[in-house]
Design a protein around this motif. Structure first.
Motif, PDB file in Angstrom:
ATOM      1  N   THR A  20       0.841  -1.210   0.000  1.00 11.04           N
ATOM      2  CA  THR A  20       0.000   0.000   0.000  1.00 11.04           C
ATOM      3  C   THR A  20       0.872   1.255   0.000  1.00 11.04           C
ATOM      4  O   THR A  20       0.558   2.230  -0.689  1.00 11.04           O
ATOM      5  CB  THR A  20      -0.937   0.040   1.221  1.00 11.04           C
ATOM      6  OG1 THR A  20      -0.159  -0.167   2.402  1.00 11.04           O
ATOM      7  CG2 THR A  20      -2.012  -1.024   1.102  1.00 11.04           C
ATOM      8  N   PHE A  36     -13.063   0.406   4.510  1.00 11.95           N
ATOM      9  CA  PHE A  36     -12.737  -0.923   5.027  1.00 11.95           C
ATOM     10  C   PHE A  36     -12.291  -1.872   3.921  1.00 11.95           C
ATOM     11  O   PHE A  36     -12.555  -3.056   3.964  1.00 11.95           O
ATOM     12  CB  PHE A  36     -13.932  -1.476   5.824  1.00 11.95           C
ATOM     13  CG  PHE A  36     -14.412  -0.487   6.845  1.00 11.95           C
ATOM     14  CD1 PHE A  36     -13.611  -0.185   7.931  1.00 11.95           C
ATOM     15  CD2 PHE A  36     -15.623   0.179   6.693  1.00 11.95           C
ATOM     16  CE1 PHE A  36     -14.026   0.753   8.870  1.00 11.95           C
ATOM     17  CE2 PHE A  36     -16.036   1.113   7.617  1.00 11.95           C
ATOM     18  CZ  PHE A  36     -15.242   1.412   8.705  1.00 11.95           C
ATOM     19  N   THR A  37     -11.647  -1.302   2.880  1.00 17.18           N
ATOM     20  CA  THR A  37     -10.990  -2.122   1.867  1.00 17.18           C
ATOM     21  C   THR A  37      -9.531  -1.680   1.776  1.00 17.18           C
ATOM     22  O   THR A  37      -9.148  -0.657   2.353  1.00 17.18           O
ATOM     23  CB  THR A  37     -11.610  -1.925   0.471  1.00 17.18           C
ATOM     24  OG1 THR A  37     -11.404  -0.562   0.090  1.00 17.18           O
ATOM     25  CG2 THR A  37     -13.102  -2.235   0.472  1.00 17.18           C
ATOM     26  N   THR A  38      -8.722  -2.445   1.009  1.00 23.24           N
ATOM     27  CA  THR A  38      -7.337  -2.053   0.815  1.00 23.24           C
ATOM     28  C   THR A  38      -7.259  -0.708   0.097  1.00 23.24           C
ATOM     29  O   THR A  38      -6.365   0.109   0.358  1.00 23.24           O
ATOM     30  CB  THR A  38      -6.588  -3.135   0.011  1.00 23.24           C
ATOM     31  OG1 THR A  38      -6.784  -4.388   0.672  1.00 23.24           O
ATOM     32  CG2 THR A  38      -5.099  -2.835  -0.060  1.00 23.24           C
ATOM     33  N   VAL A  93      -7.168   1.968   2.510  1.00 17.68           N
ATOM     34  CA  VAL A  93      -5.844   2.151   3.118  1.00 17.68           C
ATOM     35  C   VAL A  93      -4.996   3.046   2.227  1.00 17.68           C
ATOM     36  O   VAL A  93      -4.356   4.011   2.689  1.00 17.68           O
ATOM     37  CB  VAL A  93      -5.145   0.785   3.319  1.00 17.68           C
ATOM     38  CG1 VAL A  93      -3.737   0.984   3.886  1.00 17.68           C
ATOM     39  CG2 VAL A  93      -5.970  -0.108   4.220  1.00 17.68           C
ATOM     40  N   THR A 130      -5.950   5.618   8.707  1.00 13.51           N
ATOM     41  CA  THR A 130      -6.239   4.258   8.246  1.00 13.51           C
ATOM     42  C   THR A 130      -7.272   3.589   9.144  1.00 13.51           C
ATOM     43  O   THR A 130      -8.244   2.996   8.669  1.00 13.51           O
ATOM     44  CB  THR A 130      -4.941   3.428   8.238  1.00 13.51           C
ATOM     45  OG1 THR A 130      -3.927   4.153   7.557  1.00 13.51           O
ATOM     46  CG2 THR A 130      -5.154   2.100   7.546  1.00 13.51           C
ATOM     47  N   ALA A 167     -10.363   2.785   7.213  1.00 14.25           N
ATOM     48  CA  ALA A 167     -10.246   1.452   6.643  1.00 14.25           C
ATOM     49  C   ALA A 167     -10.402   0.342   7.674  1.00 14.25           C
ATOM     50  O   ALA A 167     -10.523  -0.826   7.323  1.00 14.25           O
ATOM     51  CB  ALA A 167      -8.890   1.310   5.942  1.00 14.25           C
ATOM     52  N   SER A 172      -9.408  -2.323  10.757  1.00 15.10           N
ATOM     53  CA  SER A 172      -8.248  -3.163  11.006  1.00 15.10           C
ATOM     54  C   SER A 172      -8.605  -4.616  10.739  1.00 15.10           C
ATOM     55  O   SER A 172      -8.876  -5.382  11.639  1.00 15.10           O
ATOM     56  CB  SER A 172      -7.780  -2.947  12.455  1.00 15.10           C
ATOM     57  OG  SER A 172      -6.672  -3.770  12.734  1.00 15.10           O
ATOM     58  N   THR A 200      -6.328  -7.363   4.813  1.00 13.36           N
ATOM     59  CA  THR A 200      -6.964  -6.390   3.932  1.00 13.36           C
ATOM     60  C   THR A 200      -6.573  -4.967   4.287  1.00 13.36           C
ATOM     61  O   THR A 200      -6.156  -4.185   3.435  1.00 13.36           O
ATOM     62  CB  THR A 200      -8.510  -6.493   4.011  1.00 13.36           C
ATOM     63  OG1 THR A 200      -8.864  -7.853   4.115  1.00 13.36           O
ATOM     64  CG2 THR A 200      -9.137  -5.865   2.793  1.00 13.36           C
ATOM     65  N   THR A 201      -6.715  -4.643   5.581  1.00 15.33           N
ATOM     66  CA  THR A 201      -6.433  -3.261   5.975  1.00 15.33           C
ATOM     67  C   THR A 201      -5.521  -3.175   7.197  1.00 15.33           C
ATOM     68  O   THR A 201      -5.196  -2.082   7.634  1.00 15.33           O
ATOM     69  CB  THR A 201      -7.737  -2.488   6.291  1.00 15.33           C
ATOM     70  OG1 THR A 201      -8.279  -3.005   7.499  1.00 15.33           O
ATOM     71  CG2 THR A 201      -8.725  -2.593   5.170  1.00 15.33           C
ATOM     72  N   ARG A 202      -5.115  -4.335   7.763  1.00 16.10           N
ATOM     73  CA  ARG A 202      -4.312  -4.239   8.981  1.00 16.10           C
ATOM     74  C   ARG A 202      -2.838  -4.108   8.610  1.00 16.10           C
ATOM     75  O   ARG A 202      -2.126  -5.079   8.420  1.00 16.10           O
ATOM     76  CB  ARG A 202      -4.531  -5.438   9.893  1.00 16.10           C
ATOM     77  CG  ARG A 202      -3.834  -5.256  11.264  1.00 16.10           C
ATOM     78  CD  ARG A 202      -4.099  -6.414  12.182  1.00 16.10           C
ATOM     79  NE  ARG A 202      -5.513  -6.544  12.505  1.00 16.10           N
ATOM     80  CZ  ARG A 202      -6.079  -7.690  12.884  1.00 16.10           C
ATOM     81  NH1 ARG A 202      -5.369  -8.791  12.974  1.00 16.10           N
ATOM     82  NH2 ARG A 202      -7.366  -7.725  13.160  1.00 16.10           N
ATOM     83  N   THR A 203      -2.383  -2.873   8.524  1.00 21.41           N
ATOM     84  CA  THR A 203      -0.978  -2.601   8.207  1.00 21.41           C
ATOM     85  C   THR A 203      -0.136  -2.760   9.461  1.00 21.41           C
ATOM     86  O   THR A 203      -0.684  -2.949  10.548  1.00 21.41           O
ATOM     87  CB  THR A 203      -0.801  -1.179   7.657  1.00 21.41           C
ATOM     88  OG1 THR A 203      -1.341  -0.277   8.610  1.00 21.41           O
ATOM     89  CG2 THR A 203      -1.511  -1.008   6.323  1.00 21.41           C
TER      90      THR A 203
END
Lengths: 241, 361
Positions: free
Chosen positions: A35, A108-110, A113, A185, A189, A191, A195-198
Motif C-alpha cells: 500500500t 474498510f478495503t485495501t 488504506v 487508516t 479502513a 483493522s 486487507t487493511t491491517r498494516t
C-alpha cells in the motif's frame, strides 16, 4: 535515539524470529509495503503536477490552494480518516453515488488504506517538489528556450532532471509517512487482517495482548525506516553534481 | 538588415522607446547606466517581454509586430543568449550542453555531438577531456567559454550578449574578451552586446547605441561615439581616455604622434586604440622630462569638480590633432591650486606606458 534504545532494551530477542515470522506479521508487512508503494506512486502522479502548478503558475488564489494542499499536514490523521469516511462512506456525499452507479464501496478495503495514506503523505511530496522547482528557477528554462527548445522539451530535458533529487527525497518522505500511517487508516479502513491491517495497526493491537510481539514489530518498522533513509539519502545528496 | 527594431514599452513609471538596427555580421553595443532600459531591450529582442507598440525583425523575419498581432515565442526566434552567468545545465556534460541547441533544432545526435566537440576544441583548445566534464568541474572562465560555444552552436540569427564579462574575475576577463572578438566579431556573428564597459564596446562592437532613461541618447560607430563623446552623458559612460590609431612597430601611431602602451593581441598594421583612465594622467605646466613615455601637448578646455578629484578636460592646441579633444585628467584639488591654471592655458598631459592598454579596434 533514546526511545529507540528503549525498544532494543525491551526486545525479547530469543522469540524474535517466531514473532516476526507469524502469519499476522508477514501479511501486515506485505500489506504495508504494497500500500505504501502504491500510495507513493499516487502521490507522485497527483502531487507532481500540483507542485508544478504551485511553483510556476501565477493564477490568483494560489495561496488558498497551497493552504488546502498543506491541510493534511496539520490535521490530526484520525480527523482526516473520519473526513474521508464521511465523504466516501456508503452514506457519504460521493460514496453514495459510487455505490449507486458502480456498486463500489471504498471504506474498510485495501483501497481505503491507499487513499488514507495518499491523503496524509501527499503534502510531503508536494512541499519537497515545489521547493526543488523554485530553487531550480526558470533561468535554465529561459536559456533552453534561447537555444531553440520548446517549453515541453525544456521541461523534459532540463526541469525534470534538475528537480529529480527533490522529487526523490519527497517520494522517500511520502513513503515513510505511508508506512507509519495509523490514524486515518484505522478511522477510514478499519483493522482487518490481510486487507487493511498494516504494520502500525498490528503493533497497536499486539500491544494489548503480547507486548513482546508489539516490540518486535516496532523494531521491524525501525529497520524499514532506516532502510528508507539509506536508500533515499544518497540520491538526495548526489544533488546536481 | 539583420536586425531592425522599433518598439515602445511602458511599465509603470518606466518607458522604453527605441529604434535600433544592425547589418548582417555587425556587433552593436548597447551602453547605458543601470535602469536605462538595456535589459528591457534584450527582453524584447529575445521574446521574454512583449512591447506595447512597434516591431522586431530578425534576419528579415518579423518576430514581433504589435499592430499585426505577430509574436513569435522565444524558442522559435533564432535569437541566442550569453548572459553574465554561464548557466550551463548542471546535469549535462560540457559537450551535451553545447549539443543541446542543435539537438533542439532537430540535428541528428551524432552530427550535433561532432559540432559540439569541434566548438569546444575551438573555445578551449588547451583543456583535454573538457567535453566530458560536468559544469561543476570547470572554472568560471571555462564555464563562460562553454556557454559561448553553446550559444553559437545552433547558428543563431542574432546573438544577445548580456554583460558576458561582468561576472568573470580580472584574470579571466581579457582572454574571454579576446575569444569573443574572435568568435563573434571576426566570425561575423550578428550580435547585440549590453555592457557597462567602454573597453568591451571598443574591442567587440562595430557600432554603439547609448541608452538613457529608455531613450537612445547617441549612436554611431564605436570609436566615433566613445572617442569623441558628444554628450557629457556618453563621456561619463566611456569614463576612459582613448586615442585611436594604427599599431606599427610596437607603438600606436596617431597622426604624426606615437603612443606607447601595453598591447594585447594587436596585429601589426591593424587599427587599434590606446585606452587609459583619466586618473593615470599627470598634468604639467612645462614639458616634462623623465620616465613618462607619452607626453601630449594640450590646451585646457574645462575644469570640472568630480567628487574627491578635479577633472581637467583637454582640447587640441591650434593646429593640433582632433583626438586630443576631450582627453581627461583626474587630479586632486590641491594639484589644481598648485598648477594655478585657467581654461585656455597650455598644459602637458603625461601618461606612463604601463598605464596605457592598446587594443585592436
Amino acid at each position: 535515539m533514546l526511545p529507540v534504545l528503549g525498544l532494543f532494551q525491551r526486545a525479547a530477542w530469543a522469540r524474535m524470529p517466531e514473532l516476526l515470522l507469524s502469519d499476522a506479521a508477514l501479511s501486515a508487512l506485505r500489506l504495508s509495503l504494497e500500500t505504501a508503494a502504491i500510495s507513493t506512486g499516487l502521490c507522485i502522479l497527483l502531487g507532481g503536477p500540483l507542485a508544478v502548478v504551485l511553483a510556476r503558475s501565477a493564477m490568483p488564489g494560489l495561496r488558498t490552494v497551497r493552504s488546502i494542499v498543506l491541510l493534511p499536514l496539520v490535521l490530526p490523521p484520525v480527523v482526516g480518516g473520519l473526513a474521508l469516511l464521511f465523504l466516501l462512506g456508503r452514506t457519504g456525499l460521493v460514496g453514495r453515488q459510487l455505490d449507486l452507479w458502480f456498486g463500489l464501496t471504498i471504506p474498510f478495503t485495501t483501497a481505503a488504506v491507499v487513499l488514507a495514506q495518499t491523503f496524509v503523505a501527499m503534502p510531503f511530496l508536494v512541499v519537497s517538489l515545489e521547493g526543488a522547482l523554485r530553487t531550480a528557477g526558470r533561468r535554465y528554462e529561459s536559456v533552453a528556450a534561447t537555444l531553440g527548445a520548446s517549453p515541453a522539451l525544456a521541461f523534459r530535458r532540463i526541469t525534470i532532471p534538475l528537480v529529480l533529487p527533490g522529487l526523490m527525497s519527497g517520494a522517500v518522505l511520502a513513503f515513510a509517512r505511508c508506512m507509519g500511517e495509523f490514524g486515518a487508516t484505522i478511522a477510514f479502513a478499519g483493522s482487518l487482517q490481510g486487507t487493511t491491517r498494516t504494520l502500525p495497526l498490528l503493533v497497536y493491537q499486539e500491544r494489548e495482548v503480547d507486548v513482546d510481539g508489539a516490540v518486535a514489530l516496532s523494531l521491524l518498522l525501525v529497520v524499514v525506516a532506516v532502510i528508507v533513509i539509506i536508500v533515499g539519502r544518497p540520491r538526495q545528496l548526489e544533488g546536481l553534481s | 538588415m539583420s536586425l531592425d527594431l522599433a518598439v515602445r514599452l511602458d511599465r509603470g513609471s518606466f518607458s522604453l522607446e527605441v529604434a535600433v538596427a544592425a547589418e548582417p555580421g555587425e556587433v552593436l553595443a548597447v551602453l547605458g547606466p543601470n535602469g536605462a532600459g538595456k535589459s528591457t531591450l534584450l527582453g524584447v529582442l529575445s521574446g521574454l517581454l512583449r512591447p506595447d507598440a512597434g516591431h522586431v525583425r530578425v534576419g528579415g523575419r518579423t518576430v514581433t509586430d504589435v499592430e499585426a498581432g505577430v509574436f513569435v515565442p522565444p524558442h522559435r526566434r533564432g535569437v541566442g543568449l550569453l548572459a553574465q552567468q554561464a548557466l550551463l545545465f548542471p546535469h549535462m556534460t560540457a559537450a551535451a550542453n553545447v549539443a543541446f541547441g542543435p539537438r533542439a533544432h532537430g540535428v541528428p545526435r551524432r552530427e550535433a555531438e561532432d559540432r559540439a566537440r569541434a566548438l569546444l576544441a575551438d573555445v578551449l583548445p588547451d583543456v583535454p577531456g573538457l567535453a566530458d566534464r560536468r559544469p561543476a568541474q570547470l572554472s568560471g572562465g571555462q564555464q563562460q567559454r562553454v556557454a559561448l560555444a553553446r550559444a553559437i552552436a545552433p547558428d543563431p540569427e542574432l546573438l544577445l550578449l548580456d554583460e558576458p564579462l561582468a561576472a568573470l574575475d580580472i584574470d579571466a576577463a581579457p582572454a574571454m574578451r579576446a575569444l569573443l572578438r574572435r568568435m563573434i566579431r571576426e566570425g561575423k556573428q550578428t550580435a547585440v552586446l549590453v555592457t557597462h564597459s567602454a573597453l568591451d564596446a571598443l574591442v567587440l562592437a562595430d557600432r554603439v547605441v547609448v541608452l538613457g532613461r529608455g531613450r537612445v541618447v547617441e549612436q554611431g560607430p564605436t570609436r566615433e561615439v566613445l572617442g569623441r563623446p558628444r554628450s557629457a552623458f556618453t563621456a561619463r559612460i566611456a569614463g576612459l581616455d582613448l586615442i585611436p590609431g594604427t599599431w606599427r612597430a610596437g607603438m600606436l601611431h596617431a597622426g604624426d604622434r606615437m603612443v606607447a602602451g601595453m598591447a594585447e593581441s594587436v596585429d601589426e598594421g591593424g587599427s587599434a586604440v590606446a585606452v587609459f583612465p583619466p586618473s593615470a594622467v599627470a598634468v604639467h605646466v612645462e614639458e616634462p622630462t623623465g620616465s613618462p613615455r607619452n607626453v601630449l601637448p594640450v590646451r585646457l578646455a574645462s575644469i570640472e569638480p568630480r567628487g574627491d578629484v578635479v577633472r581637467l578636460r583637454a582640447a587640441p592646441r591650434p593646429g593640433g590633432p582632433d583626438w586630443l579633444d576631450g582627453l581627461a585628467a583626474d587630479v586632486t584639488p590641491a594639484a589644481v591650486a598648485d598648477l594655478a591654471v585657467e581654461p585656455g592655458a597650455d598644459l602637458w598631459f603625461a601618461v606612463k606606458a604601463t598605464e596605457v592598454q592598446v587594443h585592436p579596434a
